[in-house]
Design an enzyme around this catalytic site. Sequence first.
Site, short mmCIF file in Angstrom:
data_model
loop_
_atom_site.label_atom_id
_atom_site.label_comp_id
_atom_site.label_asym_id
_atom_site.label_seq_id
_atom_site.Cartn_x
_atom_site.Cartn_y
_atom_site.Cartn_z
N CYS A 254 36.57 -21.42 23.78
CA CYS A 254 37.83 -21.96 23.24
C CYS A 254 38.50 -22.77 24.36
O CYS A 254 39.70 -22.70 24.55
CB CYS A 254 38.73 -20.86 22.69
SG CYS A 254 39.19 -19.62 23.90
N ASP B 203 22.88 -5.36 32.47
CA ASP B 203 22.85 -3.97 32.05
C ASP B 203 21.51 -3.63 31.39
O ASP B 203 20.91 -4.47 30.72
CB ASP B 203 24.00 -3.72 31.06
CG ASP B 203 24.30 -2.26 30.84
OD1 ASP B 203 23.44 -1.58 30.23
OD2 ASP B 203 25.38 -1.81 31.25
#
Length: 183
Positions: A118, A49
């Site tokens: 995680c 972006d």
Amino acid sequence: SLMLGALMQSQGRVYAFDVSAGRLSRLKPRLKRSGLSNLHPHLLRNEHDTKVKRLAGKIDRVLVDAPCSGLGTLRRNPDLKWRQSPASVGEMRARQAAILRAAAGLVKPGGRLVYVTCSLLREENEGIADAFAEEHPEFSTVPCGEVLRSLGAKLDAGERLRLWPHIHQTDGFFGTIFERRKA
């Protein structure tokens, strides 16, 4: 993002980039309650972006909390094991590598890039970190243990941080730190 902003005592600037409008909308009321003035949430289309590109080489610290399989949270989300497959992990790895490469472009010389998941899977953790290190000789590894000790943390970590549910009584977690060499 809120914790980082608070640790910085509302000084400097924290950008909270995300591709999920939902996650950012859930952040806004919490940000308002926090009273922080240094946190700036931005919705991105993807890791390329223009909002990211304009910050190229200007950021002191970049934290990539990478999307992952989440298999480090099995204690809390046991159904995750049925929602993952080798193909989905392969797709996730490609996204993680692309995000990490794009994030590296934000880091200024002497700045640091932190990659965390995680996940318990080596292919999402060490595999991504090792491939990044090989592709980016302008970055060197900073031992997590040294950084944690300098912050007063009493967590035994070496080169990379690894938390295991059965050892640390927490979710599974992985972290590694890179530093861009000064020109």
